[in-house]
Write a protein that holds these residues in place. Structure first.
Motif, mmCIF file in Angstrom:
data_model
loop_
_atom_site.group_PDB
_atom_site.id
_atom_site.type_symbol
_atom_site.label_atom_id
_atom_site.label_comp_id
_atom_site.label_asym_id
_atom_site.label_seq_id
_atom_site.Cartn_x
_atom_site.Cartn_y
_atom_site.Cartn_z
ATOM 1 N N TYR A 19 31.528 36.605 43.258
ATOM 2 C CA TYR A 19 30.828 37.883 43.445
ATOM 3 C C TYR A 19 31.134 38.843 42.297
ATOM 4 C CZ TYR A 19 28.744 42.026 45.345
ATOM 5 O OH TYR A 19 27.963 43.134 45.488
ATOM 6 N N ARG A 20 30.086 39.457 41.737
ATOM 7 C CA ARG A 20 30.258 40.499 40.728
ATOM 8 C C ARG A 20 29.453 41.716 41.140
ATOM 9 N NH1 ARG A 20 29.851 40.023 35.031
ATOM 10 N NH2 ARG A 20 31.845 41.113 35.081
ATOM 11 N N VAL A 21 29.956 42.901 40.852
ATOM 12 C CA VAL A 21 29.266 44.135 41.218
ATOM 13 C C VAL A 21 27.981 44.258 40.395
ATOM 14 C CG1 VAL A 21 29.436 46.662 41.062
ATOM 15 C CG2 VAL A 21 31.352 45.330 41.984
ATOM 16 N N SER B 86 44.428 43.329 33.988
ATOM 17 C CA SER B 86 43.352 43.072 33.017
ATOM 18 C C SER B 86 42.017 43.584 33.551
ATOM 19 C CB SER B 86 43.316 41.616 32.568
ATOM 20 O OG SER B 86 42.613 40.832 33.455
ATOM 21 N N ASN B 87 41.799 43.571 34.872
ATOM 22 C CA ASN B 87 40.586 44.193 35.420
ATOM 23 C C ASN B 87 40.601 45.706 35.203
ATOM 24 O OD1 ASN B 87 39.352 41.897 36.303
ATOM 25 N ND2 ASN B 87 39.809 42.184 38.468
ATOM 26 N N ALA B 88 41.764 46.322 35.415
ATOM 27 C CA ALA B 88 41.860 47.779 35.225
ATOM 28 C C ALA B 88 41.471 48.126 33.783
ATOM 29 C CB ALA B 88 43.272 48.261 35.538
ATOM 30 N N ILE B 89 41.902 47.288 32.842
ATOM 31 C CA ILE B 89 41.567 47.505 31.425
ATOM 32 C C ILE B 89 40.063 47.289 31.207
ATOM 33 C CG2 ILE B 89 41.884 46.594 29.080
ATOM 34 C CD1 ILE B 89 44.813 45.925 29.898
ATOM 35 N N LYS B 90 39.561 46.140 31.721
ATOM 36 C CA LYS B 90 38.148 45.784 31.510
ATOM 37 C C LYS B 90 37.187 46.802 32.103
ATOM 38 C CE LYS B 90 37.047 41.671 33.183
ATOM 39 N NZ LYS B 90 36.970 40.283 33.665
ATOM 40 N N TYR B 91 37.490 47.274 33.306
ATOM 41 C CA TYR B 91 36.538 48.133 34.013
ATOM 42 C C TYR B 91 36.811 49.629 33.802
ATOM 43 C CZ TYR B 91 34.901 43.727 35.761
ATOM 44 O OH TYR B 91 34.396 42.446 35.817
ATOM 45 N N ALA B 92 37.663 49.932 32.821
ATOM 46 C CA ALA B 92 37.816 51.319 32.350
ATOM 47 C C ALA B 92 37.612 51.241 30.835
ATOM 48 C CB ALA B 92 39.197 51.868 32.699
ATOM 49 N N GLY C 208 32.579 38.365 32.703
ATOM 50 C CA GLY C 208 33.423 37.819 33.765
ATOM 51 C C GLY C 208 32.599 36.895 34.633
ATOM 52 N N ILE C 209 33.273 36.143 35.528
ATOM 53 C CA ILE C 209 32.508 35.243 36.393
ATOM 54 C C ILE C 209 32.793 35.462 37.881
ATOM 55 C CG2 ILE C 209 32.024 33.376 34.742
ATOM 56 C CD1 ILE C 209 34.436 31.889 35.887
ATOM 57 N N GLY C 210 33.585 36.474 38.194
ATOM 58 C CA GLY C 210 33.772 36.796 39.606
ATOM 59 C C GLY C 210 34.719 35.875 40.350
ATOM 60 N N LEU C 211 35.721 35.355 39.643
ATOM 61 C CA LEU C 211 36.680 34.484 40.332
ATOM 62 C C LEU C 211 38.059 35.122 40.474
ATOM 63 C CD1 LEU C 211 35.964 30.903 38.944
ATOM 64 C CD2 LEU C 211 35.473 31.822 41.215
ATOM 65 N N GLY C 212 38.390 36.050 39.572
ATOM 66 C CA GLY C 212 39.740 36.612 39.526
ATOM 67 C C GLY C 212 40.220 37.172 40.849
ATOM 68 N N LEU C 213 39.437 38.056 41.438
ATOM 69 C CA LEU C 213 39.885 38.697 42.680
ATOM 70 C C LEU C 213 39.906 37.726 43.848
ATOM 71 C CD1 LEU C 213 38.193 42.219 42.535
ATOM 72 C CD2 LEU C 213 40.602 41.648 42.193
ATOM 73 N N TYR C 214 38.992 36.773 43.830
ATOM 74 C CA TYR C 214 38.974 35.751 44.877
ATOM 75 C C TYR C 214 40.303 34.986 44.848
ATOM 76 C CZ TYR C 214 38.008 31.113 46.814
ATOM 77 O OH TYR C 214 38.086 29.934 47.512
ATOM 78 N N GLN D 58 46.354 51.284 39.632
ATOM 79 C CA GLN D 58 45.307 52.312 39.684
ATOM 80 C C GLN D 58 44.689 52.524 38.307
ATOM 81 O OE1 GLN D 58 46.726 56.223 40.771
ATOM 82 N NE2 GLN D 58 44.660 56.921 41.293
ATOM 83 N N ASP D 59 43.343 52.596 38.289
ATOM 84 C CA ASP D 59 42.690 52.938 37.021
ATOM 85 C C ASP D 59 41.737 54.099 37.242
ATOM 86 O OD1 ASP D 59 39.819 52.091 37.445
ATOM 87 O OD2 ASP D 59 40.770 50.147 37.787
ATOM 88 N N PHE D 60 41.281 54.681 36.143
ATOM 89 C CA PHE D 60 40.352 55.807 36.215
ATOM 90 C C PHE D 60 39.047 55.404 35.537
ATOM 91 C CE2 PHE D 60 44.678 57.173 36.542
ATOM 92 C CZ PHE D 60 44.650 57.991 37.662
HETATM 93 P P1 ADP Z 1 35.221 39.260 37.011
HETATM 94 O O1 ADP Z 1 35.977 40.397 36.418
HETATM 95 O O2 ADP Z 1 35.398 37.971 36.281
HETATM 96 O O3 ADP Z 1 33.782 39.589 37.254
HETATM 97 P P2 ADP Z 1 36.794 39.579 39.485
HETATM 98 O O4 ADP Z 1 36.811 38.647 40.641
HETATM 99 O O5 ADP Z 1 38.083 39.895 38.832
HETATM 100 O O6 ADP Z 1 35.765 38.929 38.459
HETATM 101 O O7 ADP Z 1 36.133 40.919 39.963
HETATM 102 C C1 ADP Z 1 34.936 40.895 40.768
HETATM 103 C C2 ADP Z 1 34.121 42.157 40.520
HETATM 104 O O8 ADP Z 1 34.823 43.303 41.026
HETATM 105 C C3 ADP Z 1 33.906 42.449 39.039
HETATM 106 O O9 ADP Z 1 32.752 41.801 38.579
HETATM 107 C C4 ADP Z 1 33.796 43.951 39.010
HETATM 108 O O10 ADP Z 1 32.462 44.345 39.199
HETATM 109 C C5 ADP Z 1 34.612 44.418 40.186
HETATM 110 N N1 ADP Z 1 35.948 44.943 39.755
HETATM 111 C C6 ADP Z 1 37.105 44.264 39.703
HETATM 112 N N2 ADP Z 1 38.114 45.063 39.299
HETATM 113 C C7 ADP Z 1 37.572 46.288 39.089
HETATM 114 C C8 ADP Z 1 38.108 47.550 38.658
HETATM 115 N N3 ADP Z 1 39.391 47.719 38.384
HETATM 116 N N4 ADP Z 1 37.223 48.591 38.580
HETATM 117 C C9 ADP Z 1 35.921 48.428 38.871
HETATM 118 N N5 ADP Z 1 35.368 47.268 39.278
HETATM 119 C C10 ADP Z 1 36.177 46.201 39.386
#
Ligand code: ADP
Length: 259
Positions: free
Chosen positions: A206-208, A159-165, A218-224, A187-189
């Motif tokens: 943390y969010r970029v 779902s991140n790959a979808i959201k961030y592409a 998003g709230i920055g919890l998924g990857l954590y 992998q996403d592009f």
């Molecule tokens: P969220 O998506 O809720 O912000 P995540 O913990 O999943 O939280 O991701 C943390 C941050 O990492 C995101 O805010 C995003 O900036 C960056 N990120 C995660 N996945 C990707 C991705 N596939 N491509 C680019 N940036 C990503």
């Protein structure tokens, strides 16, 4: 208390004096604890009503038929999408609180990763028409894992790959067997992640920074949560990414002798 000592040298290079900065971290710790406690209570209290609302939404879908007015179908569909978002959010908070209180327990069983990946790729594909999610697997040994938690990790990465592409494109999910582990990559592009922030994205909340990343909700919890789940499996998780080109998230699970 955290002490930072910096020496001050005279012209000959001898220590003449020193500065000591003491920071009292007990207050910081207490605030952290209060935050954890609040997240725990709030997410727990939100879980029951949202679970009921979700069930009612599903009942309404079951009651729809050819005679249902299009506006009702549309509103119920929209409501269910938003309810599902809320459910995910609340579960993320709940998981975070379980992690910080050491209560994230795993139920280990032999898992066929190919089947798991295939299932989650299909589910992910249903949520997007702009992306094409491809899966390339190879013959893999069974791994000892918590199938629900591992599914959660895969879902999150897809779902991140979808959201961030946001423009769409290919997403490639692959799995390979290595000498001592199995490695899964997504992998996403899409927009990629600046080098300086790549280490931090697995931190809690943390969010970029930057316009395109911040435009995505998003709230920055998924990857954590993913990182913690993989660590609990004694595995490892990481990312390779180039800004404006795309990202590859991967995790590795150690091989056990599972028959
Ligand atoms: P969220 O998506 O809720 O912000 P995540 O913990 O999943 O939280 O991701 C943390 C941050 O990492 C995101 O805010 C995003 O900036 C960056 N990120 C995660 N996945 C990707 C991705 N596939 N491509 C680019 N940036 C990503």
């Amino acid at each position: 208390v955290n002490n930072h000592v910096s020496p001050i040298f005279d012209k000959k290079g001898n220590v003449e004096a020193a500065t000591i900065v003491s920071i009292d971290i007990s207050r910081q710790k207490e605030l952290e604890r209060q935050k954890d406690e609040f997240i725990g209570i709030a997410s727990h209290e939100l879980k029951t009503p949202i679970t009921s609302i979700k069930a009612y939404g599903e009942i309404l879908v079951g009651m729809m038929d050819k005679t249902t007015a299009p506006i009702i179908v549309q509103l119920i569909t929209k409501m269910n999408i938003q309810v599902n978002r809320l459910v995910k959010l609340i579960y993320s908070l709940l998981n975070t609180s379980r992690i910080s209180s050491g209560q994230l327990a795993l139920q280990l069983e032999p898992v066929d990763l190919n089947a798991l990946l295939e299932e989650h790729v299909l589910q992910g594909q249903l949520t997007t028409s702009r992306h094409h999610i491809a899966f390339s697997g190879q013959k893999l040994p069974l791994v000892l894992a918590d199938i629900e938690r591992l599914g959660q990790v895969v879902d999150n990465l897809i779902s991140n790959a979808i959201k961030y592409a946001p423009k769409g494109g290919d997403i490639i999910v692959s799995a390979e067997s290595r000498s001592d582990c199995v490695r899964v990559s997504v992998q996403d592009f899409g927009m990629g992640i600046p080098k300086s922030m790549q280490e931090k994205i697995f931190d809690r909340f943390y969010r970029v920074k930057g316009a395109s990343a911040e435009a995505v909700s998003g709230i920055g919890l998924g990857l954590y949560i993913c990182h913690e789940i993989i660590e609990k499996h004694h595995g490892k998780m990481g990312v390779e990414s180039v800004l404006d080109e795309g990202s590859t998230f991967y995790f590795e699970l150690p091989l056990h002798t599972v028959r």
